[in-house]
Design a protein around this motif. Sequence first.
Motif, PDB file in Angstrom:
ATOM      1  N   TYR A  40       0.842  -1.187   0.000  1.00  0.00           N
ATOM      2  CA  TYR A  40       0.000   0.000   0.000  1.00  0.00           C
ATOM      3  C   TYR A  40       0.880   1.241   0.000  1.00  0.00           C
ATOM      4  CZ  TYR A  40       1.016   0.562   4.975  1.00  0.00           C
ATOM      5  OH  TYR A  40       1.637   0.756   6.168  1.00  0.00           O
ATOM      6  N   GLY A  41       0.295   2.370  -0.300  1.00  0.00           N
ATOM      7  CA  GLY A  41       1.026   3.628  -0.317  1.00  0.00           C
ATOM      8  C   GLY A  41       0.820   4.358  -1.628  1.00  0.00           C
ATOM      9  N   TYR A  42       1.295   5.590  -1.672  1.00  0.00           N
ATOM     10  CA  TYR A  42       1.199   6.398  -2.884  1.00  0.00           C
ATOM     11  C   TYR A  42       2.299   5.951  -3.833  1.00  0.00           C
ATOM     12  CZ  TYR A  42       1.194  10.294  -6.067  1.00  0.00           C
ATOM     13  OH  TYR A  42       1.135  11.052  -7.210  1.00  0.00           O
ATOM     14  N   ARG A  43       1.909   5.367  -4.962  1.00  0.00           N
ATOM     15  CA  ARG A  43       2.880   4.780  -5.882  1.00  0.00           C
ATOM     16  C   ARG A  43       2.786   5.489  -7.233  1.00  0.00           C
ATOM     17  NH1 ARG A  43       5.127   0.203  -4.881  1.00  0.00           N
ATOM     18  NH2 ARG A  43       3.467  -0.390  -3.468  1.00  0.00           N
ATOM     19  N   SER A  44       3.890   6.090  -7.654  1.00  0.00           N
ATOM     20  CA  SER A  44       3.995   6.699  -8.986  1.00  0.00           C
ATOM     21  C   SER A  44       5.448   6.588  -9.442  1.00  0.00           C
ATOM     22  CB  SER A  44       3.562   8.167  -8.949  1.00  0.00           C
ATOM     23  OG  SER A  44       4.527   8.955  -8.278  1.00  0.00           O
ATOM     24  N   PHE A  45       5.709   7.050 -10.651  1.00  0.00           N
ATOM     25  CA  PHE A  45       7.073   6.993 -11.173  1.00  0.00           C
ATOM     26  C   PHE A  45       8.036   7.784 -10.286  1.00  0.00           C
ATOM     27  CE2 PHE A  45      10.443   8.798 -13.862  1.00  0.00           C
ATOM     28  CZ  PHE A  45      11.076   7.619 -14.232  1.00  0.00           C
ATOM     29  N   LEU A  46       7.647   9.006  -9.906  1.00  0.00           N
ATOM     30  CA  LEU A  46       8.528   9.831  -9.073  1.00  0.00           C
ATOM     31  C   LEU A  46       8.661   9.288  -7.651  1.00  0.00           C
ATOM     32  CD1 LEU A  46       7.600  13.510 -10.039  1.00  0.00           C
ATOM     33  CD2 LEU A  46       9.693  12.271 -10.558  1.00  0.00           C
ATOM     34  N   SER A  47       7.568   8.822  -7.085  1.00  0.00           N
ATOM     35  CA  SER A  47       7.622   8.406  -5.677  1.00  0.00           C
ATOM     36  C   SER A  47       8.426   7.130  -5.463  1.00  0.00           C
ATOM     37  CB  SER A  47       6.213   8.219  -5.124  1.00  0.00           C
ATOM     38  OG  SER A  47       5.585   7.101  -5.696  1.00  0.00           O
ATOM     39  N   THR A  48       8.637   6.347  -6.510  1.00  0.00           N
ATOM     40  CA  THR A  48       9.364   5.082  -6.337  1.00  0.00           C
ATOM     41  C   THR A  48      10.829   5.162  -6.743  1.00  0.00           C
ATOM     42  OG1 THR A  48       8.582   4.361  -8.514  1.00  0.00           O
ATOM     43  CG2 THR A  48       7.300   3.661  -6.604  1.00  0.00           C
ATOM     44  N   ARG A  49      11.352   6.361  -6.953  1.00  0.00           N
ATOM     45  CA  ARG A  49      12.764   6.490  -7.340  1.00  0.00           C
ATOM     46  C   ARG A  49      13.719   6.090  -6.223  1.00  0.00           C
ATOM     47  NH1 ARG A  49      13.595  11.880 -10.937  1.00  0.00           N
ATOM     48  NH2 ARG A  49      12.691  11.019 -12.829  1.00  0.00           N
ATOM     49  N   ASN A  50      13.448   6.545  -5.007  1.00  0.00           N
ATOM     50  CA  ASN A  50      14.284   6.167  -3.870  1.00  0.00           C
ATOM     51  C   ASN A  50      13.458   6.244  -2.588  1.00  0.00           C
ATOM     52  OD1 ASN A  50      14.351   8.879  -2.878  1.00  0.00           O
ATOM     53  ND2 ASN A  50      16.032   9.338  -4.276  1.00  0.00           N
ATOM     54  N   GLN A  51      14.049   5.822  -1.490  1.00  0.00           N
ATOM     55  CA  GLN A  51      13.324   5.741  -0.218  1.00  0.00           C
ATOM     56  C   GLN A  51      12.902   7.118   0.293  1.00  0.00           C
ATOM     57  OE1 GLN A  51      12.344   2.889   1.102  1.00  0.00           O
ATOM     58  NE2 GLN A  51      11.361   3.856   2.838  1.00  0.00           N
ATOM     59  N   GLU A  52      13.756   8.111   0.127  1.00  0.00           N
ATOM     60  CA  GLU A  52      13.428   9.452   0.614  1.00  0.00           C
ATOM     61  C   GLU A  52      12.234  10.039  -0.143  1.00  0.00           C
ATOM     62  OE1 GLU A  52      15.710  13.622   1.759  1.00  0.00           O
ATOM     63  OE2 GLU A  52      16.606  12.277   0.273  1.00  0.00           O
ATOM     64  N   MET A  53      12.191   9.840  -1.446  1.00  0.00           N
ATOM     65  CA  MET A  53      11.060  10.319  -2.240  1.00  0.00           C
ATOM     66  C   MET A  53       9.789   9.542  -1.888  1.00  0.00           C
ATOM     67  SD  MET A  53      12.703  11.082  -5.967  1.00  0.00           S
ATOM     68  CE  MET A  53      11.390  12.063  -6.643  1.00  0.00           C
ATOM     69  N   TRP A  54       9.921   8.260  -1.615  1.00  0.00           N
ATOM     70  CA  TRP A  54       8.785   7.433  -1.232  1.00  0.00           C
ATOM     71  C   TRP A  54       8.162   7.939   0.070  1.00  0.00           C
ATOM     72  CZ3 TRP A  54       5.486   3.902  -2.899  1.00  0.00           C
ATOM     73  CH2 TRP A  54       4.841   3.064  -1.985  1.00  0.00           C
ATOM     74  N   GLU A  55       9.016   8.214   1.054  1.00  0.00           N
ATOM     75  CA  GLU A  55       8.513   8.692   2.344  1.00  0.00           C
ATOM     76  C   GLU A  55       7.874  10.067   2.222  1.00  0.00           C
ATOM     77  OE1 GLU A  55      11.951   8.377   4.821  1.00  0.00           O
ATOM     78  OE2 GLU A  55      11.849   6.184   4.871  1.00  0.00           O
ATOM     79  N   ALA A  56       8.506  10.971   1.455  1.00  0.00           N
ATOM     80  CA  ALA A  56       7.956  12.317   1.275  1.00  0.00           C
ATOM     81  C   ALA A  56       6.626  12.269   0.533  1.00  0.00           C
ATOM     82  CB  ALA A  56       8.956  13.194   0.519  1.00  0.00           C
ATOM     83  N   ALA A  57       6.536  11.435  -0.482  1.00  0.00           N
ATOM     84  CA  ALA A  57       5.298  11.334  -1.261  1.00  0.00           C
ATOM     85  C   ALA A  57       4.157  10.796  -0.417  1.00  0.00           C
ATOM     86  CB  ALA A  57       5.521  10.444  -2.476  1.00  0.00           C
ATOM     87  N   ASN A  58       4.427   9.784   0.388  1.00  0.00           N
ATOM     88  CA  ASN A  58       3.370   9.206   1.202  1.00  0.00           C
ATOM     89  C   ASN A  58       2.935  10.140   2.318  1.00  0.00           C
ATOM     90  OD1 ASN A  58       2.537   6.321   0.473  1.00  0.00           O
ATOM     91  ND2 ASN A  58       4.740   6.357   0.140  1.00  0.00           N
ATOM     92  N   LYS A  59       3.873  10.890   2.879  1.00  0.00           N
ATOM     93  CA  LYS A  59       3.517  11.859   3.911  1.00  0.00           C
ATOM     94  C   LYS A  59       2.630  12.960   3.328  1.00  0.00           C
ATOM     95  CE  LYS A  59       5.616  14.876   7.354  1.00  0.00           C
ATOM     96  NZ  LYS A  59       6.866  15.397   7.906  1.00  0.00           N
ATOM     97  N   ASP A  60       3.002  13.478   2.156  1.00  0.00           N
ATOM     98  CA  ASP A  60       2.223  14.534   1.517  1.00  0.00           C
ATOM     99  C   ASP A  60       0.871  14.010   1.042  1.00  0.00           C
ATOM    100  OD1 ASP A  60       2.214  17.353   0.409  1.00  0.00           O
ATOM    101  OD2 ASP A  60       1.797  16.185  -1.405  1.00  0.00           O
ATOM    102  N   ALA A  61       0.853  12.846   0.430  1.00  0.00           N
ATOM    103  CA  ALA A  61      -0.404  12.285  -0.080  1.00  0.00           C
ATOM    104  C   ALA A  61      -1.385  11.997   1.054  1.00  0.00           C
ATOM    105  CB  ALA A  61      -0.133  11.022  -0.882  1.00  0.00           C
ATOM    106  N   ALA A  62      -0.887  11.557   2.192  1.00  0.00           N
ATOM    107  CA  ALA A  62      -1.770  11.293   3.337  1.00  0.00           C
ATOM    108  C   ALA A  62      -2.400  12.585   3.845  1.00  0.00           C
ATOM    109  CB  ALA A  62      -0.989  10.608   4.459  1.00  0.00           C
ATOM    110  N   LEU A  63      -1.611  13.636   3.950  1.00  0.00           N
ATOM    111  CA  LEU A  63      -2.132  14.921   4.422  1.00  0.00           C
ATOM    112  C   LEU A  63      -3.150  15.501   3.441  1.00  0.00           C
ATOM    113  CD1 LEU A  63      -1.933  17.290   6.469  1.00  0.00           C
ATOM    114  CD2 LEU A  63      -0.172  18.231   4.972  1.00  0.00           C
ATOM    115  N   VAL A  64      -2.821  15.510   2.172  1.00  0.00           N
ATOM    116  CA  VAL A  64      -3.719  16.057   1.152  1.00  0.00           C
ATOM    117  C   VAL A  64      -4.973  15.193   1.036  1.00  0.00           C
ATOM    118  CG1 VAL A  64      -3.929  16.591  -1.300  1.00  0.00           C
ATOM    119  CG2 VAL A  64      -1.848  17.170  -0.087  1.00  0.00           C
ATOM    120  N   SER A  65      -4.828  13.890   1.178  1.00  0.00           N
ATOM    121  CA  SER A  65      -5.970  12.987   1.096  1.00  0.00           C
ATOM    122  C   SER A  65      -6.981  13.269   2.203  1.00  0.00           C
ATOM    123  CB  SER A  65      -5.490  11.543   1.173  1.00  0.00           C
ATOM    124  OG  SER A  65      -6.560  10.657   1.133  1.00  0.00           O
ATOM    125  N   LYS A  66      -6.497  13.520   3.400  1.00  0.00           N
ATOM    126  CA  LYS A  66      -7.420  13.836   4.494  1.00  0.00           C
ATOM    127  C   LYS A  66      -8.150  15.146   4.230  1.00  0.00           C
ATOM    128  CE  LYS A  66      -4.276  13.072   7.728  1.00  0.00           C
ATOM    129  NZ  LYS A  66      -3.628  12.987   9.037  1.00  0.00           N
TER     130      LYS A  66
END
Length: 129
Positions: A40-66
């Motif tokens: 699970y998680g926010y998965r896109s081309f940019l978000s899966t480049r590295n771990q730091e981008m993955w964590e930042a994308a999921n943190k932002d997507a969770a906030l915006v989603s709420k």
Amino acid sequence: MITSFVHSTYCNAALFGGLLFVIMGYLIARFPPKSVNAWYGYRSFLSTRNQEMWEAANKDAALVSKKVGFVLMLIGICCALIFERQSDWFMYITVGTLVAGVLYIVGDTEWMLSNEFDEEGKRRVPPKL
């Protein structure tokens, strides 16, 4: 009883989609996916480049989603109170706002990733606290 609820204006896409976005945002914020290989998680081309981008994308997507979820629920409740039955315009408004909400979540998260990270996946600006 179930049939009357399904045909009522309180059974609409904006209300259910908003509730789903709030729950999803809360769960991803509370239990962030550990790695890119998580199911699970926010998965896109940019978000899966590295771990730091993955964590930042999921943190932002969770906030915006709420945030988007609460707006969608408000729109769904307003539509349920305004419309007397599930007409064509009722469907256009509730489904259209749900689609716009999904597009906003994706667009905002991708915009954040492209602004905060360079082409190689390294952070350009320090993270916001």
